[in-house]
Write a protein that holds these residues in place. Structure first.
Motif, PDB file in Angstrom:
ATOM      1  N   GLN A 169      -0.714 -13.849 -10.371  1.00 33.52           N
ATOM      2  CA  GLN A 169      -0.561 -13.959  -9.069  1.00 33.52           C
ATOM      3  C   GLN A 169       0.142 -12.648  -8.310  1.00 33.52           C
ATOM      4  O   GLN A 169       1.170 -11.998  -8.864  1.00 33.52           O
ATOM      5  N   VAL A 170      -0.290 -12.529  -7.253  1.00 29.32           N
ATOM      6  CA  VAL A 170       0.140 -11.271  -6.431  1.00 29.32           C
ATOM      7  C   VAL A 170       0.474 -11.678  -4.972  1.00 29.32           C
ATOM      8  O   VAL A 170      -0.278 -12.330  -4.365  1.00 29.32           O
ATOM      9  N   LEU A 171       1.863 -10.955  -4.580  1.00 35.05           N
ATOM     10  CA  LEU A 171       1.939 -11.181  -3.262  1.00 35.05           C
ATOM     11  C   LEU A 171       1.981  -9.864  -2.522  1.00 35.05           C
ATOM     12  O   LEU A 171       2.571  -8.972  -3.160  1.00 35.05           O
ATOM     13  N   ILE A 172       1.353  -9.645  -1.365  1.00 28.28           N
ATOM     14  CA  ILE A 172       1.027  -8.532  -0.724  1.00 28.28           C
ATOM     15  C   ILE A 172       2.179  -8.299   0.329  1.00 28.28           C
ATOM     16  O   ILE A 172       2.476  -9.162   1.087  1.00 28.28           O
ATOM     17  N   VAL A 173       2.829  -7.141   0.535  1.00 30.47           N
ATOM     18  CA  VAL A 173       3.637  -6.774   1.518  1.00 30.47           C
ATOM     19  C   VAL A 173       3.232  -5.552   2.378  1.00 30.47           C
ATOM     20  O   VAL A 173       2.953  -4.600   1.922  1.00 30.47           O
ATOM     21  N   GLY A 174       3.195  -5.586   3.787  1.00 28.19           N
ATOM     22  CA  GLY A 174       2.984  -4.724   4.616  1.00 28.19           C
ATOM     23  C   GLY A 174       4.022  -4.790   5.890  1.00 28.19           C
ATOM     24  O   GLY A 174       4.863  -5.616   5.809  1.00 28.19           O
ATOM     25  N   ARG A 175       4.105  -3.527   6.521  1.00 27.88           N
ATOM     26  CA  ARG A 175       5.396  -3.549   7.379  1.00 27.88           C
ATOM     27  C   ARG A 175       4.423  -3.533   8.915  1.00 27.88           C
ATOM     28  O   ARG A 175       3.476  -2.752   9.176  1.00 27.88           O
ATOM     29  N   SER A 176       5.196  -4.512   9.784  1.00 24.88           N
ATOM     30  CA  SER A 176       4.451  -4.492  11.184  1.00 24.88           C
ATOM     31  C   SER A 176       4.333  -2.969  11.890  1.00 24.88           C
ATOM     32  O   SER A 176       5.529  -2.615  11.805  1.00 24.88           O
ATOM     33  N   ASP A 177       3.576  -2.694  12.478  1.00 21.08           N
ATOM     34  CA  ASP A 177       3.296  -1.657  13.387  1.00 21.08           C
ATOM     35  C   ASP A 177       3.733  -0.370  12.523  1.00 21.08           C
ATOM     36  O   ASP A 177       4.060   0.830  12.885  1.00 21.08           O
ATOM     37  N   SER A 178       3.172  -0.372  10.975  1.00 21.81           N
ATOM     38  CA  SER A 178       3.790   0.732  10.333  1.00 21.81           C
ATOM     39  C   SER A 178       2.601   0.915   9.091  1.00 21.81           C
ATOM     40  O   SER A 178       1.975   1.972   9.102  1.00 21.81           O
ATOM     41  N   THR A 179       2.419  -0.087   8.538  1.00 21.04           N
ATOM     42  CA  THR A 179       1.113  -0.056   7.414  1.00 21.04           C
ATOM     43  C   THR A 179      -0.167   0.180   7.990  1.00 21.04           C
ATOM     44  O   THR A 179      -0.641  -0.494   8.790  1.00 21.04           O
ATOM     45  N   PRO A 180      -0.503   1.336   7.728  1.00 20.38           N
ATOM     46  CA  PRO A 180      -2.115   1.724   8.346  1.00 20.38           C
ATOM     47  C   PRO A 180      -3.172   0.620   7.648  1.00 20.38           C
ATOM     48  O   PRO A 180      -3.159   0.400   6.503  1.00 20.38           O
ATOM     49  N   HIS A 181      -3.739   0.290   8.569  1.00 20.77           N
ATOM     50  CA  HIS A 181      -4.919  -0.727   8.377  1.00 20.77           C
ATOM     51  C   HIS A 181      -5.769  -0.309   7.221  1.00 20.77           C
ATOM     52  O   HIS A 181      -6.270  -1.195   6.499  1.00 20.77           O
ATOM     53  N   ASN A 182      -6.364   0.853   7.387  1.00 17.45           N
ATOM     54  CA  ASN A 182      -7.227   1.481   6.111  1.00 17.45           C
ATOM     55  C   ASN A 182      -6.677   1.256   4.876  1.00 17.45           C
ATOM     56  O   ASN A 182      -7.292   1.021   3.848  1.00 17.45           O
ATOM     57  N   ASN A 183      -5.255   1.619   4.804  1.00 18.01           N
ATOM     58  CA  ASN A 183      -4.587   1.677   3.533  1.00 18.01           C
ATOM     59  C   ASN A 183      -4.610   0.212   2.800  1.00 18.01           C
ATOM     60  O   ASN A 183      -4.700   0.077   1.585  1.00 18.01           O
ATOM     61  N   MET A 184      -4.169  -0.625   3.705  1.00 19.15           N
ATOM     62  CA  MET A 184      -4.352  -2.284   3.322  1.00 19.15           C
ATOM     63  C   MET A 184      -5.547  -2.692   2.845  1.00 19.15           C
ATOM     64  O   MET A 184      -5.785  -3.127   1.737  1.00 19.15           O
ATOM     65  N   LYS A 185      -6.587  -2.135   3.897  1.00 24.37           N
ATOM     66  CA  LYS A 185      -7.975  -2.419   3.367  1.00 24.37           C
ATOM     67  C   LYS A 185      -8.335  -2.065   2.046  1.00 24.37           C
ATOM     68  O   LYS A 185      -9.042  -2.839   0.962  1.00 24.37           O
ATOM     69  N   GLU A 186      -8.098  -0.871   1.792  1.00 22.46           N
ATOM     70  CA  GLU A 186      -8.148  -0.110   0.618  1.00 22.46           C
ATOM     71  C   GLU A 186      -7.672  -0.868  -0.380  1.00 22.46           C
ATOM     72  O   GLU A 186      -8.341  -1.090  -1.640  1.00 22.46           O
TER      73      GLU A 186
ATOM     74  N   PRO B 280       0.988  -1.396  -0.092  1.00 25.14           N
ATOM     75  CA  PRO B 280      -0.066   0.103  -0.039  1.00 25.14           C
ATOM     76  C   PRO B 280       0.808   1.118  -0.013  1.00 25.14           C
ATOM     77  O   PRO B 280       0.564   2.248  -0.637  1.00 25.14           O
ATOM     78  N   CYS B 281       1.933   1.343   0.618  1.00 22.48           N
ATOM     79  CA  CYS B 281       2.822   2.731   1.073  1.00 22.48           C
ATOM     80  C   CYS B 281       4.238   2.362   0.548  1.00 22.48           C
ATOM     81  O   CYS B 281       4.499   1.165   0.338  1.00 22.48           O
ATOM     82  N   ARG B 282       4.859   3.527   0.697  1.00 21.32           N
ATOM     83  CA  ARG B 282       6.275   3.484   0.597  1.00 21.32           C
ATOM     84  C   ARG B 282       6.993   3.009   1.952  1.00 21.32           C
ATOM     85  O   ARG B 282       6.256   2.945   3.001  1.00 21.32           O
ATOM     86  N   GLY B 283       8.097   2.628   1.893  1.00 19.88           N
ATOM     87  CA  GLY B 283       8.946   2.046   3.116  1.00 19.88           C
ATOM     88  C   GLY B 283       8.488   0.807   3.457  1.00 19.88           C
ATOM     89  O   GLY B 283       8.822   0.610   4.963  1.00 19.88           O
ATOM     90  N   GLU B 284       7.719   0.098   3.061  1.00 19.22           N
ATOM     91  CA  GLU B 284       7.607  -1.206   3.473  1.00 19.22           C
ATOM     92  C   GLU B 284       8.417  -2.543   3.267  1.00 19.22           C
ATOM     93  O   GLU B 284       7.891  -3.636   3.594  1.00 19.22           O
ATOM     94  N   GLY B 285       9.396  -2.249   2.484  1.00 15.68           N
ATOM     95  CA  GLY B 285      10.522  -3.262   2.190  1.00 15.68           C
ATOM     96  C   GLY B 285       9.955  -4.033   1.048  1.00 15.68           C
ATOM     97  O   GLY B 285      10.720  -5.164   0.793  1.00 15.68           O
ATOM     98  N   ARG B 286       9.040  -3.744   0.290  1.00  5.38           N
ATOM     99  CA  ARG B 286       8.723  -4.188  -0.971  1.00  5.38           C
ATOM    100  C   ARG B 286       9.894  -4.572  -2.074  1.00  5.38           C
ATOM    101  O   ARG B 286      10.055  -5.705  -2.676  1.00  5.38           O
ATOM    102  N   THR B 287      10.564  -3.588  -2.208  1.00  9.34           N
ATOM    103  CA  THR B 287      11.755  -3.776  -3.377  1.00  9.34           C
ATOM    104  C   THR B 287      12.871  -4.849  -2.678  1.00  9.34           C
ATOM    105  O   THR B 287      13.227  -5.558  -3.606  1.00  9.34           O
ATOM    106  N   GLN B 288      13.131  -4.572  -1.552  1.00 10.29           N
ATOM    107  CA  GLN B 288      13.925  -5.418  -1.000  1.00 10.29           C
ATOM    108  C   GLN B 288      13.532  -6.908  -0.999  1.00 10.29           C
ATOM    109  O   GLN B 288      14.473  -7.783  -1.161  1.00 10.29           O
TER     110      GLN B 288
END
Length: 309
Positions: free
Chosen positions: A272-289, A146-154
């Motif tokens: 196929q899609v793999l979803i990435v979020g960061r613990s204690d960082s990614t807003p729940h509403n952004n992931m839900k959206e 959903p957002c920047r800084g969640e470790g997706r590229t790494q």
């Protein structure tokens, strides 16, 4: 340089070295194609190209030179040359390489393969292999966040390395034409890449990776106007279809969904899609959206990664 074969015929020393290395079990015909391509693009000799690609060690080259003199004579168009010709015309090989890069120090699977993060990457790789074990036409996974800084590229880069380390022909694609980062992980500039290929509707120029002979990288390239339009003009879809034929695994990085629609467009073309979020960082509403918007893409979510590294 050439050596005599029989009846006045000659074959190159490079050909005999290839034969010797394959006979020794140190090189596959596919690896020989990689060496041949590196020789053409960089102008180096067979041995130097093979060592730079990480396919053989210097002492193996010395042994192969000795073994080459023991091989029985054959016509110039021998076993390996025939295999190279067949493989070069096979659709399962990349078209053109721009050069070689190396995995940077931030890529943990290369720098510290025994640490906890590396083990987690290998576990994820195993799960994805189990999910896709029945596929025979190659797998393509788009990684979204959903957002920047969640470790997706790494994660994209580490996963691509992990699959290539199994001996699977793997392609890592930086489809984030907004703020690309893959090139920084592989310590190269961003002079030409996917954006230029899409703008010119030409074939992309790939990068080989030192000591990872089964991995190819397609960086994003300099910024281009209207990235979303380029992603949806049909050429990118055709490229994805070709990649599925050429590679055992294709990993695609994308821009964050909350800022740009590019990732959703790419997901709509992928299976196929793999979803990435960061613990204690990614807003729940952004992931839900993001999940709500993905519902219209018809893509299959194969998993979710909560990144804590």
């Amino acid at each position: 340089m050439s050596v005599p074969v029989s009846d006045g015929e000659f074959m190159s020393l490079e050909s005999r070295l290839r034969d010797a290395l394959i006979a020794m079990g140190r090189l596959t015909p596919e690896g020989a194609v990689r060496i041949d391509e590196a020789m053409r693009t960089s102008g180096v000799g067979f041995g130097e190209a093979a060592i730079k690609l990480g396919l053989i060690e210097p002492e193996e080259l010395v042994q192969a030179a000795h073994e080459a003199r023991q091989l029985p004579p054959k016509a110039p168009d021998g076993i390996v040359e025939g295999a190279l010709h067949r493989m070069s015309s096979n659709r399962s090989l990349p078209v053109k390489y721009l050069g070689m890069v190396k995995a940077g120090p931030s890529l943990m699977l290369v720098r510290d393969p025994d640490n906890a993060y590396s083990e987690q990457i290998r576990a994820l790789r195993t799960e994805l292999l189990l999910l896709n074990g029945a596929s025979r036409s190659g797998n393509l996974i788009v990684i979204l966040s959903p957002c920047r800084g969640e470790g997706r590229t790494q994660l994209c880069a580490e996963l691509a390395i992990a699959f290539s380390q199994l001996g699977q022909r793997t392609l890592l694609v930086d489809a984030d034409l907004r703020r690309p980062r893959v090139h920084t992980l592989f310590e190269t500039d961003n002079s030409v890449g996917l954006g230029q290929s899409l703008a010119s509707r030409g074939a992309p120029l790939l990068l080989g990776v030192e000591k990872l002979p089964h991995l190819s990288v397609l960086i994003a390239g300099p910024s281009v106007p209207n990235p979303l339009e380029l992603m949806t003009n049909g050429h990118f879809q055709r490229q994805m279809a070709e990649w599925r034929k050429k590679y055992s695994m294709v990993i695609i990085d994308t821009p964050p969904i909350t800022e740009f629609a590019d990732g959703l467009a790419i997901a709509s073309f992928a299976e196929q899609v793999l979803i990435v979020g960061r613990s204690d960082s990614t807003p729940h509403n952004n992931m839900k959206e993001m999940l709500r918007r993905m519902a219209g893409t018809q893509s299959r979510i194969v998993g979710a990664v909560i990144n804590s590294f």
